[in-house]
Write a protein that holds these residues in place. Structure first.
Motif, mmCIF file in Angstrom:
data_model
loop_
_atom_site.group_PDB
_atom_site.id
_atom_site.type_symbol
_atom_site.label_atom_id
_atom_site.label_comp_id
_atom_site.label_asym_id
_atom_site.label_seq_id
_atom_site.Cartn_x
_atom_site.Cartn_y
_atom_site.Cartn_z
ATOM 1 N N GLY A 97 -41.949 -3.977 36.894
ATOM 2 C CA GLY A 97 -41.140 -2.789 36.629
ATOM 3 C C GLY A 97 -41.223 -2.505 35.142
ATOM 4 O O GLY A 97 -40.671 -3.261 34.337
ATOM 5 N N VAL A 98 -41.926 -1.447 34.769
ATOM 6 C CA VAL A 98 -42.268 -1.203 33.366
ATOM 7 C C VAL A 98 -41.488 -0.008 32.817
ATOM 8 O O VAL A 98 -41.799 1.150 33.113
ATOM 9 C CB VAL A 98 -43.788 -0.949 33.195
ATOM 10 N N GLY A 99 -40.458 -0.293 32.020
ATOM 11 C CA GLY A 99 -39.778 0.754 31.274
ATOM 12 C C GLY A 99 -40.349 0.780 29.872
ATOM 13 O O GLY A 99 -40.547 -0.271 29.261
ATOM 14 N N TYR A 100 -40.652 1.970 29.349
ATOM 15 C CA TYR A 100 -41.292 2.020 28.035
ATOM 16 C C TYR A 100 -40.912 3.284 27.283
ATOM 17 O O TYR A 100 -40.434 4.268 27.867
ATOM 18 C CB TYR A 100 -42.820 1.926 28.166
ATOM 19 N N GLY A 101 -41.115 3.237 25.987
ATOM 20 C CA GLY A 101 -40.869 4.398 25.140
ATOM 21 C C GLY A 101 -41.883 4.430 24.018
ATOM 22 O O GLY A 101 -42.165 3.402 23.397
ATOM 23 N N VAL A 102 -42.455 5.597 23.772
ATOM 24 C CA VAL A 102 -43.385 5.775 22.652
ATOM 25 C C VAL A 102 -42.639 6.526 21.557
ATOM 26 O O VAL A 102 -42.295 7.699 21.714
ATOM 27 C CB VAL A 102 -44.648 6.551 23.078
ATOM 28 N N HIS A 103 -42.356 5.833 20.458
ATOM 29 C CA HIS A 103 -41.590 6.401 19.355
ATOM 30 C C HIS A 103 -42.535 6.826 18.237
ATOM 31 O O HIS A 103 -43.753 6.653 18.343
ATOM 32 C CB HIS A 103 -40.569 5.374 18.871
ATOM 33 N N ASP A 104 -41.992 7.389 17.181
ATOM 34 C CA ASP A 104 -42.842 7.942 16.126
ATOM 35 C C ASP A 104 -43.825 6.926 15.566
ATOM 36 O O ASP A 104 -44.999 7.227 15.383
ATOM 37 C CB ASP A 104 -41.981 8.513 14.985
ATOM 38 N N ASP A 105 -43.354 5.710 15.300
ATOM 39 C CA ASP A 105 -44.256 4.738 14.676
ATOM 40 C C ASP A 105 -44.245 3.381 15.372
ATOM 41 O O ASP A 105 -44.671 2.381 14.804
ATOM 42 C CB ASP A 105 -43.923 4.573 13.185
ATOM 43 N N TRP A 106 -43.751 3.328 16.609
ATOM 44 C CA TRP A 106 -43.819 2.084 17.382
ATOM 45 C C TRP A 106 -43.716 2.379 18.868
ATOM 46 O O TRP A 106 -43.348 3.486 19.270
ATOM 47 C CB TRP A 106 -42.726 1.105 16.943
ATOM 48 N N ILE A 107 -44.082 1.379 19.664
ATOM 49 C CA ILE A 107 -44.078 1.501 21.118
ATOM 50 C C ILE A 107 -43.332 0.301 21.681
ATOM 51 O O ILE A 107 -43.596 -0.842 21.301
ATOM 52 C CB ILE A 107 -45.518 1.544 21.677
ATOM 53 N N GLY A 108 -42.372 0.567 22.571
ATOM 54 C CA GLY A 108 -41.577 -0.514 23.147
ATOM 55 C C GLY A 108 -41.710 -0.575 24.655
ATOM 56 O O GLY A 108 -41.866 0.462 25.317
ATOM 57 N N CYS A 109 -41.673 -1.782 25.207
ATOM 58 C CA CYS A 109 -41.724 -1.983 26.659
ATOM 59 C C CYS A 109 -40.631 -2.959 27.077
ATOM 60 O O CYS A 109 -40.408 -3.971 26.408
ATOM 61 C CB CYS A 109 -43.065 -2.573 27.094
ATOM 62 N N ASN A 110 -39.968 -2.656 28.178
ATOM 63 C CA ASN A 110 -38.960 -3.529 28.775
ATOM 64 C C ASN A 110 -39.403 -3.745 30.221
ATOM 65 O O ASN A 110 -39.319 -2.828 31.032
ATOM 66 C CB ASN A 110 -37.589 -2.855 28.702
ATOM 67 N N VAL A 111 -39.900 -4.950 30.531
ATOM 68 C CA VAL A 111 -40.636 -5.151 31.778
ATOM 69 C C VAL A 111 -40.007 -6.266 32.609
ATOM 70 O O VAL A 111 -39.587 -7.297 32.067
ATOM 71 C CB VAL A 111 -42.118 -5.471 31.487
ATOM 72 N N SER A 112 -39.955 -6.064 33.918
ATOM 73 C CA SER A 112 -39.394 -7.043 34.846
ATOM 74 C C SER A 112 -40.465 -7.513 35.822
ATOM 75 O O SER A 112 -41.436 -6.804 36.103
ATOM 76 C CB SER A 112 -38.222 -6.424 35.620
ATOM 77 N N SER A 113 -40.266 -8.725 36.343
ATOM 78 C CA SER A 113 -41.171 -9.242 37.375
ATOM 79 C C SER A 113 -40.458 -10.295 38.204
ATOM 80 O O SER A 113 -39.412 -10.834 37.816
ATOM 81 C CB SER A 113 -42.433 -9.843 36.749
ATOM 82 N N TYR A 114 -41.036 -10.586 39.346
ATOM 83 C CA TYR A 114 -40.625 -11.709 40.189
ATOM 84 C C TYR A 114 -41.629 -12.848 39.979
ATOM 85 O O TYR A 114 -42.612 -12.679 39.252
ATOM 86 C CB TYR A 114 -40.554 -11.250 41.650
ATOM 87 N N PRO A 115 -41.411 -14.016 40.607
ATOM 88 C CA PRO A 115 -42.277 -15.174 40.320
ATOM 89 C C PRO A 115 -43.769 -14.966 40.577
ATOM 90 O O PRO A 115 -44.598 -15.679 40.007
ATOM 91 C CB PRO A 115 -41.711 -16.255 41.256
ATOM 92 N N ALA A 116 -44.130 -13.997 41.426
ATOM 93 C CA ALA A 116 -45.551 -13.771 41.723
ATOM 94 C C ALA A 116 -46.334 -13.295 40.499
ATOM 95 O O ALA A 116 -47.570 -13.366 40.478
ATOM 96 C CB ALA A 116 -45.698 -12.753 42.855
#
Length: 666
Positions: free
Chosen positions: A620-639
């Motif tokens: 599950g990939v939440g992300y944001g592209v900002h003026d001078d950086w890129i952030g990701c908030n990512v979820s997963s299960y054990p697989a």
């Protein structure tokens, strides 16, 4: 399904003779400029143009041509299949187009012509959500966390909670009075976002108002979901849930330690209760020594929907109807947590799922405030795609940070909170107690499998990408393709949601970011970096960006393939018709098994957003592209290994930006 959160996409709308690009969102557009008119303390704003002025004249969501849908479907399948698999799928899809698909499409178009008050996708999409039997936790409800108040002393839990409640009530009153600024994208705000234009357009009949806005390059968005924002709850029923709304309700639901409280925030005359009284009532709740209940009722809202429906029937039979009615009709839910947040990973876990006890996940939205004043919105997804939710979040943040009605150190009001605040007591028989225990066990088991990690890439962002004439969203999506290839050696089904809110009762459409262009480019960067010049790699980046931009425009105009194929399948099923082999083809199942489910969000009110993977072996990939950086908030299960995935994405972004700076890859 939480990936259906369409958080923000580069969208476009085409009308004869024009092409418009705009940053839109199925979770909302950037906050509108407030009217210059004086705003009373009861309202956030007093719009010259009525809130729903454009609703009647919004253009209708088009049903794509069947041949276009099949062509787009096959283009999306091409990078996921080998030659033999693709040939088989192509043959099946073309047969569908000539036979059953043609008949179903004609029937869908005829149905659509007879239902001009809505869109062809609205009914089936509601049905899809409400018929799903999985828990809404992790599978549906996403979260968006608030940025901190710039004034540190206003982040204290009691002060922040009181201000957020006041601002939310003001938003509700503004909306219901028709004084909320309509949701409009202004391509030329100097012409359209002016008092002069607003005074003019308000006199244009609603049946024509959209066209008046269009004449000055302003594009109103659908606001039909807004009425479900407040006083609404998803009610569990066997087989298919129902949405309940009581627009006459005046009370707030507050949860603390799993205990449930209600008190009025609107008086009998329709006025907001004095902010200092709201502050005092919340202070009373925060100081209540009542221990956490042995059987916290809220955890039932995390259960399988049929199980919850059966337990709710037992709750009603045990004499709890009046209290359940209070919960269901509450304006929204405020969750006061007794825990402070350690870091942003803790915030993500707490705001996405928490401990299951201090939440009522079925409310249209809940505002969660932790002990240290971190705040977020968690929302139930069936009633809408979040257009209204982000608008509420933006407006609450703006109002609480610019015009807070409660100050730090406020004195308690001369009010008897003990009589104004009611703690709800539920009668629980042994069977209900057992059901609550089982629900808590199931909840703990489910959330224990979820891992969340985050990454910040600080070597470039939106500004540099735009200088390189590349779409920031396309580059972020390419980095996910490249990262997954680097980690697992594959190209897999990928989902990015895009708003179709430019149309009446539009929902979302899917952008398919895994393309022949991203596959070729990813292989070049990951497996053959020394065999390609910087110029060749830059050309591949450009091809990826252009094609992603085309897919985004098509999706925003309702010209994807996912919703159309879904509606045709729904129609066949509703007729009791056997499904064509298109829908039983393993390739169709595979492309709808979205291993990469992605959603992007940038807003001045929001620090991060997140959701769980939509499949057990996904991200599950939440992300944001900002003026001078890129952030990701990512979820997963054990697989899947989320930590390694983010390392691979970071490496991919490093490579992309190195090439853009003219540095060859070794």
């Amino acid at each position: 399904m939480a990936g259906l959160l369409a958080v923000q996409c580069a969208a476009s709308l085409r009308k004869p003779g024009s092409l418009i690009h705009f940053k839109s969102a199925a979770v909302g557009i950037h906050s509108q400029r407030l009217s210059s008119r004086r705003v009373s303390s009861e309202y956030l704003q007093e719009s010259v143009v009525p809130s729903m002025h454009y609703q009647k004249s919004l253009p209708r969501l088009p049903v794509p041509k069947l041949e276009d849908t099949v062509r787009r479907y096959l283009a999306a399948q091409r990078p996921l299949l080998d030659n033999d698999q693709f040939s088989a799928t192509q043959k099946i899809a073309l047969d569908f187009q000539k036979s059953v698909g043609k008949q179903l499409h004609e029937e869908l178009v005829a149905q659509d012509k007879h239902n001009k008050h809505t869109s062809y996708i609205s009914g089936p999409w509601f049905d899809m959500y409400l018929s799903a039997r999985d828990s809404v936790v992790l599978n549906f409800n996403p979260f968006m966390s608030f940025n901190a108040d710039p004034k540190a002393e206003y982040n204290e839990q009691l002060v922040r909670s009181a201000n957020m409640v006041c601002s939310a009530v003001r938003f509700m009153k503004t909306l219901r009075a028709g004084l909320l600024e309509p949701e409009v994208f202004h391509l030329n705000p100097a012409k359209s976002n002016t008092d002069t234009f607003k005074k003019l357009i308000r006199w244009v009949p609603s049946s024509l108002s959209w066209y008046g806005a269009y004449m000055v390059n302003a594009y109103p968005l659908d606001m039909s979901q807004y009425f479900r924002l407040f006083s609404s709850t998803r009610i569990p029923k066997r087989g298919r849930d129902e949405l309940f709304t009581d627009e006459k309700s005046r009370h707030l639901l507050v949860m603390r330690k799993g205990n449930m409280y209600v008190f009025d925030v609107v008086d009998r005359d329709g006025n907001m209760v004095a902010p200092v009284e709201i502050y005092s009532h919340l202070e009373y709740i925060l100081s209540d020594p009542t221990p956490a209940p042995a059987f916290p009722l809220g955890v039932l809202t995390s259960e399988n929907r049929d199980v919850w429906a059966g337990l709710r029937d037992q709750l009603l039979a045990a004499g709890n109807a009046e209290h359940l009615q209070m919960v269901d009709s509450a304006l929204f839910c405020l969750c006061l947590d007794d825990e402070s947040m350690r870091d942003h990973i803790h915030i993500s876990h707490n705001m996405l799922h928490g401990d299951g006890c201090n939440r009522w996940y079925d409310k249209s939205f809940s505002v969660i405030v932790s002990k240290d004043g971190q705040a977020a919105i968690n929302f139930e997804h069936s009633w809408g795609d979040g257009v209204a939710v982000l608008r509420v979040q933006n407006e609450i943040f703006k109002d609480t940070t610019e015009k807070p009605l409660v100050q730090p150190g406020s004195a308690a009001a001369a009010v008897d909170s003990a009589s104004a605040v009611h703690r709800l007591h539920f009668n629980l028989n042994p069977e209900l107690q057992s059901g609550i225990q089982k629900a808590k066990e199931n909840f703990d088991s489910a959330v224990s499998k979820l891992t969340i990690d985050a990454m910040e890439f600080r070597k470039g962002g939106k500004e540099q990408l735009k200088k390189s004439k590349l779409s920031p969203d396309a580059v972020a999506q390419l980095a996910f393709q490249m990262g997954y290839l680097r980690q697992y050696g594959q190209t897999v089904a990928t989902y990015e949601s895009c708003s179709t809110a430019a149309f009446k009762h539009g929902r979302t459409e899917t952008i398919r970011p895994a393309t022949v262009h991203t596959k070729r480019c990813s292989h070049a960067f990951v497996h053959q970096p020394d065999k390609h010049s910087v110029e060749q790699l830059c050309a591949m980046l450009s091809d990826c960006s252009k094609y992603h931009g085309q897919l985004t425009k098509e999706a925003a105009m309702g010209q994807g393939f996912d919703r159309h194929l879904f509606a045709l399948r729904y129609l066949a099923h509703s007729k009791g018709q056997a499904l064509h082999s298109l829908y039983t083809d393993p390739a169709y199942a595979a492309i709808n098994h979205n291993i990469l489910s992605t959603s992007t969000l940038t807003s001045p009110a929001v620090s991060l957003g997140g959701f769980a993977p939509v499949v057990p072996d996904g991200f599950g990939v939440g992300y944001g592209v900002h003026d001078d950086w890129i952030g990701c908030n990512v979820s997963s299960y054990p697989a899947r290994n989320v930590h390694e995935f983010l390392q691979c994405v970071h490496k991919s972004l490093e490579d992309i930006f190195s090439v853009l700076e003219g540095k060859p890859l070794s």
